[in-house]
Design an enzyme around this catalytic site. Structure first.
Site, PDB file in Angstrom:
ATOM      1  N   ASP A 257      34.796  46.436  44.541  1.00 47.98           N
ATOM      2  CA  ASP A 257      34.991  47.163  43.294  1.00 47.98           C
ATOM      3  C   ASP A 257      33.702  47.829  42.841  1.00 47.98           C
ATOM      4  OD1 ASP A 257      35.907  43.975  42.086  1.00 47.98           O
ATOM      5  OD2 ASP A 257      33.859  44.736  42.171  1.00 47.98           O
ATOM      6  N   LYS A 279      38.015  50.367  39.374  1.00 48.74           N
ATOM      7  CA  LYS A 279      38.750  50.969  38.250  1.00 48.74           C
ATOM      8  C   LYS A 279      37.762  51.857  37.525  1.00 48.74           C
ATOM      9  CE  LYS A 279      41.289  46.739  37.412  1.00 48.74           C
ATOM     10  NZ  LYS A 279      40.246  45.789  37.801  1.00 48.74           N
ATOM     11  N   MET A 392      32.076  42.080  29.398  1.00 48.50           N
ATOM     12  CA  MET A 392      32.921  43.241  29.064  1.00 48.50           C
ATOM     13  C   MET A 392      33.019  43.471  27.566  1.00 48.50           C
ATOM     14  SD  MET A 392      35.925  42.445  31.839  1.00 48.50           S
ATOM     15  CE  MET A 392      35.874  40.662  31.699  1.00 48.50           C
TER      16      MET A 392
HETATM   17  N1  SAH Z   1      32.847  38.454  38.236  1.00 52.19           N
HETATM   18  C1  SAH Z   1      31.788  39.063  37.477  1.00 52.19           C
HETATM   19  C2  SAH Z   1      32.234  39.555  36.140  1.00 52.19           C
HETATM   20  C3  SAH Z   1      33.198  40.685  36.191  1.00 52.19           C
HETATM   21  S1  SAH Z   1      33.627  41.299  34.640  1.00 52.19           S
HETATM   22  C4  SAH Z   1      30.640  38.052  37.321  1.00 52.19           C
HETATM   23  O1  SAH Z   1      30.799  36.867  37.656  1.00 52.19           O
HETATM   24  O2  SAH Z   1      29.554  38.458  36.905  1.00 52.19           O
HETATM   25  C5  SAH Z   1      32.517  42.638  34.478  1.00 52.19           C
HETATM   26  C6  SAH Z   1      31.461  42.346  33.426  1.00 52.19           C
HETATM   27  O3  SAH Z   1      30.441  41.567  33.996  1.00 52.19           O
HETATM   28  C7  SAH Z   1      30.777  43.569  32.904  1.00 52.19           C
HETATM   29  O4  SAH Z   1      31.520  44.210  31.901  1.00 52.19           O
HETATM   30  C8  SAH Z   1      29.517  42.966  32.337  1.00 52.19           C
HETATM   31  O5  SAH Z   1      29.758  42.358  31.104  1.00 52.19           O
HETATM   32  C9  SAH Z   1      29.231  41.861  33.343  1.00 52.19           C
HETATM   33  N2  SAH Z   1      28.256  42.284  34.349  1.00 52.19           N
HETATM   34  C10 SAH Z   1      28.428  42.314  35.676  1.00 52.19           C
HETATM   35  N3  SAH Z   1      27.298  42.701  36.301  1.00 52.19           N
HETATM   36  C11 SAH Z   1      26.380  42.909  35.340  1.00 52.19           C
HETATM   37  C12 SAH Z   1      24.999  43.317  35.338  1.00 52.19           C
HETATM   38  N4  SAH Z   1      24.360  43.587  36.470  1.00 52.19           N
HETATM   39  N5  SAH Z   1      24.372  43.414  34.155  1.00 52.19           N
HETATM   40  C13 SAH Z   1      25.012  43.149  33.003  1.00 52.19           C
HETATM   41  N6  SAH Z   1      26.303  42.771  32.955  1.00 52.19           N
HETATM   42  C14 SAH Z   1      26.979  42.642  34.098  1.00 52.19           C
END
Ligand code: SAH
Length: 485
Positions: A257, A279, A392
């Site tokens: 993704d 998405k 998010m």
């Molecule tokens: N499975 C992922 C989360 C997916 S939901 C995990 O465990 O991290 C997607 C959200 O993750 C984004 O909207 C943001 O809030 C957060 N996110 C993912 N990567 C990020 C990054 N490098 N810096 C800040 N927020 C991040």
């Protein structure tokens, strides 16, 4: 060769010498010589040694069979029949004489730590016999070669050597069963990365051999399809786990993704197929059913599929739904955890998620859609002594600010927003809950970003260490002073 230094590393031709039962001349009796003798012995060489005195370790090895001590000097008559000469330590006269002789006879000479005087250099070695990986830097940076060796050592479990032996003993059968290269490679991929490799790693070499033999007997072997649900971490490629890396490198198909960093996709094989199921705003995207369809299609075709997700696949990654789907369709799967955004962003912003006296628990919260955010238990979230880590949340900050304050969390509770955590463009904004929405607006914080609420958030001001973008909220008190003064 000895007259000039080597102009470039490319003039070195890597080769493995078979030294079994062959004679190697070693000059020097010190500790360096001891190390060389040990290595030569492990390659089953017979060592002729010229040295004035012997290090006690060498004296111990001196058995007259695999180690002959010729004394302090060597007569020209004793020279000859050597496959290699290693000069560990010697006076300049002896060194030059032996070197000149070696050169004349065409015997490779290695002078330890003297590149310009050597016609052979000994690489750093990762020994997973029969697999041997030699790393050379053309003598330019032996320390770097050693560093790379230890990286490779971490990547290759000691059992990989047994796997190589098994594959070696079945090589003829594998070749005749799969004369065509592409099919053979797929089979060997399965041997080296699939169940047979796991069995060897678990110490069950017999099982591994039986599995391979059985697969070879099957007429219709197409390779069992398999899906690895892999966490790609927050962005920084070095935060991948070793297993994530090896799964990515072995994948036939990578279904990823949008959050997955492009640098991580670069680790894949050049001929791997990529399916982007991101998405994107304004587009419908493939949708969860579409993703399931893609996984099923490739796994049924026998591919090793990596379903690569940002962060950890089991944290707001719909990992559970995908596993349930795979189980329902009898597709084998595994899950490789990743560093989730909450811990990665906290680490890279220098804010501890728990801290004595400040926070005894952490809650991972999604602020994703209107409906789910309305169902959050705001009273519980507003309690003190806990850290809230919102995923998010960028579009929901005003709502979060309002609800937490309305349910009793103090308006001056520290907050931190970490945008693009662990990436080169990471930004961290620190302020107070009462100004959360304004803080994000002021600095145009955009997704992906993590929101942290709790006393620990303020620590990012002092403990932040990564990047240089620490953005602050309005410093109300100094401003008030400035306004009156
Ligand atoms: N499975 C992922 C989360 C997916 S939901 C995990 O465990 O991290 C997607 C959200 O993750 C984004 O909207 C943001 O809030 C957060 N996110 C993912 N990567 C990020 C990054 N490098 N810096 C800040 N927020 C991040």
């Amino acid at each position: 060769m000895s007259e000039h230094s080597h102009p470039s590393a490319s003039s070195w031709f890597p080769v493995f010498l078979d030294l079994e039962g062959r004679r190697v001349l070693v000059i020097g009796g010190d500790e360096v010589a001891l190390r060389k003798i040990r290595r030569l012995h492990s390659a089953a060489a017979i060592v002729d040694l010229v040295a004035e005195t012997l290090h006690p370790g060498i004296a111990e090895l001196h058995d007259g069979e695999r180690l002959h001590w010729l004394g302090a000097s060597i007569a020209n008559d004793d020279l000859g029949g050597h496959a290699l000469i290693v000069i560990a330590s010697a006076d300049a006269f002896t060194r030059d004489r032996i070197r000149a002789w070696g050169e004349k006879q065409g015997v490779p000479v290695n002078v330890v730590d003297r590149l310009a005087e050597s016609s052979a250099i000994v690489p750093a070695v990762v020994d997973r016999s029969p697999l041997i990986i030699a790393i050379g830097s053309g003598g330019q940076a032996p320390e770097l070669a050693r560093m790379i060796r230890s990286r490779i050592e971490k990547l290759l479990p000691p059992s990989i050597g047994h796997l190589a032996s098994i594959a070696g003993s079945l090589a003829g059968r594998i070749r005749s069963r799969f004369p065509e290269l592409a099919r053979r490679r797929r089979f060997l991929d399965w041997v080296f990365n699939g169940l047979p490799a796991d069995e060897v790693a678990a110490g069950r070499e017999d099982h591994s051999r039986a599995l391979i033999t059985r697969a070879l007997e099957k007429d219709d072997w197409s390779g069992p399809g398999h899906v690895s649900l892999v966490g790609a971490g927050p962005g920084e490629p070095e935060l991948l786990t070793l297993r994530a890396l090896s799964r990515i490198q072995a994948a036939d198909v990578i279904v990823h993704d949008g959050l997955v960093d492009a640098r991580i996709l670069d680790y894949a094989r050049r001929d791997a197929e990529f399916v982007d199921v991101a998405k994107r705003p304004g587009e419908n995207g493939v949708g969860q059913d579409g993703i399931h369809g893609v996984l099923l299609e490739h796994a049924r075709a026998g591919a090793r599929v990596v379903r690569l997700k940002g962060g950890d696949p089991m944290v707001f990654g719909r990992g559970g739904e995908e596993l349930a789907f795979l189980r329902a369709n009898s597709i084998a799967y595994e899950v490789v955890p990743g560093v989730t955004a909450a811990s990665a962003c906290a680490a890279y912003a220098g804010l501890p998620l728990t801290q004595r006296g400040m926070a005894q628990s952490v809650r991972l919260v999604t602020a994703h859609c209107e409906r789910s955010i309305d169902r959050l238990d705001w009273a519980a979230l507003a309690a003190d002594y806990q850290t809230l880590a919102f995923y998010m949340s960028v579009g929901q900050l005003a709502h979060i600010e309002h609800q937490l304050i309305a349910h009793g969390r103090s308006p001056d509770t520290p907050v931190a927003l970490v945008e693009n955590g662990t990436r080169p463009d990471q930004r961290v904004a620190v302020g107070e809950l009462r100004e959360l929405a304004a803080l994000a607006r002021e600095h145009a914080i955009s997704s992906p970003a993590m929101l942290f609420v709790g006393e620990v958030a303020a620590l990012a001001r002092e403990l932040g260490w990564y990047g240089d973008a620490l953005l602050k909220g309005r410093e109300r008190i100094p401003q008030a002073v400035a306004a009156t003064g």
